[in-house]
Design an enzyme around this catalytic site. Sequence first.
Site, PDB file in Angstrom:
ATOM      1  CG  HIS A  74      19.603 -18.977 -17.864  1.00  0.00           C
ATOM      2  ND1 HIS A  74      20.111 -19.914 -18.723  1.00  0.00           N
ATOM      3  CD2 HIS A  74      19.623 -17.834 -18.221  1.00  0.00           C
ATOM      4  CE1 HIS A  74      20.503 -18.945 -19.549  1.00  0.00           C
ATOM      5  NE2 HIS A  74      20.131 -17.728 -19.390  1.00  0.00           N
ATOM      6  N   GLY A  76      12.832 -13.165 -17.478  1.00  0.00           N
ATOM      7  CA  GLY A  76      11.964 -11.935 -16.875  1.00  0.00           C
ATOM      8  C   GLY A  76      11.975 -10.971 -17.531  1.00  0.00           C
ATOM      9  CE  LYS A  79      18.670  -9.300 -21.673  1.00  0.00           C
ATOM     10  NZ  LYS A  79      18.377 -10.296 -20.865  1.00  0.00           N
TER      11      LYS A  79
END
Length: 500
Positions: A216, A245, A388
């Site tokens: 990112h 997100g 996650k």
Amino acid sequence: MSAAKKHIRTQSTWAFDTATTTVAASQMRNALNNIADTVENPDEQQRFENEMDSFFALFRRYLTDKAAGTTLDWDKIKSPTPSEVVQYETFDEVAKDATNLSKLAVLKLNGGLGTSMGCVGPKSVIEVRDGNTFLDLSVRQIEYLNRNYDADVPLLLMNSFNTDNDTAKIIKKYQGHRIRIKTFNQSRFPRIYRDSLLPVPTTYDDNLEAWYPPGHGDLFESLVQSGELDALLAQGREILFVSNGDNLGATVDVKILNHMIETGAEYLMELTDKTRADVKGGTLINYDGQVRLLEIAQVPKEHVEEFKSIKKFKYFNTNNLWINLRAIKNLVEQNAIEAEIIPNQKTISIGSSEINVLQLETAVGAAIRHFNGAHGVVVPRSRFLPVKTCSDLLLVKSDLFFLEHGALKLDPTRDGFSNPLIKLGSHFKKVSGFQSRIPHMPKILELDHLTITGNVNLGRGVTLKGTVIIVCNDGQRIDIPNGSILENVVVTGNLTILEH
């Protein structure tokens, strides 16, 4: 170690490394030019060449850093000063003034796939709560914000080439909603062979396995190249709130927005208290009088335990970031952002061969040192709720939380307590396995710790309290009956309930 025995890089080693770097760089440049020659559409070729120029700059920086052996000097690392890390509690109690929302845009990092949880397609479309996906919840939150404050905060999604097509189809369903959604793609860089340092792809439309999205940290460049940054500035937007997100706690907070505007800071990083579950998270440090993000990958082996210490490094980065758009534009135009490179080693399959490759990535948080007035804000843990794994999924689907305008809120009876630690074994790695074994969420309001391994199935209306450990050996099965209350127990062996 005496001074005489220290490994000092000799002139000849340095010269050898410099020559190697020069050769590797020129071979890479030639290979990238050859790939660019395979693009037939002239407009597409120009865009691709720009992208490969960005990759080449990253690659050359990687080679230079490697040759120089640049590592952090551990003795220079200090805790941040009070002005570099401020407490959220000290902000105004109620954010009465929401006029600053006209200066805000929200960006969700949407490049990841759901593969680690056994799902196909973008991770953002995994159902997390009451039939809502990650993306549904983000849309609901911003739609409520826009309605409640009569605002027009836009939502941007930074996709990767892995998630772009699917996301384009999915966002059509939000057309009737009070929200403007824009998408753009982050870069597509070539993976490189670990031994030869040459690119894996030989043509522009080579196998997708040959390419990767470069982390990112690529956000800044992609935002500018896509034209989205200029479009936001033209609308009078000044600040971008960026988050992962899959972090369900990352909602727009007007108090933080107002603080940023009042202080004139170009970059805020939300930090939260480190617990034993977060010891690997990046932390803010003061290095040579500058605020920096320190990641575990940068820490010399002999200092890793110290890095994990909750005493010395009390906070970690949530990756909820507030960044000034004009500052991004200026830095990108000056090629001034040099975030630390994370060399990620992977093994990929091409044909019947397993190939060792390297992908060079950067993180958006590492760019903090380039922004004026940058500092950390220590926020409540509730602003960090990442999903996650299926262990995280159990937590966010449970009665610990309730949904309010798309945001997950903690049950008030749990206030002041940390979230329970949940560890589900390999049978629960994939969402499908998790859903078939735990079709009804257990009640966990009084749970501290849960470990489940093996072929375990939970019935309806199960309550878990205190510390609960359920271990099922290979070849056996444990069915926890409907309505069971398990409190501070260890369940092992074999337990099946026969329907009759």
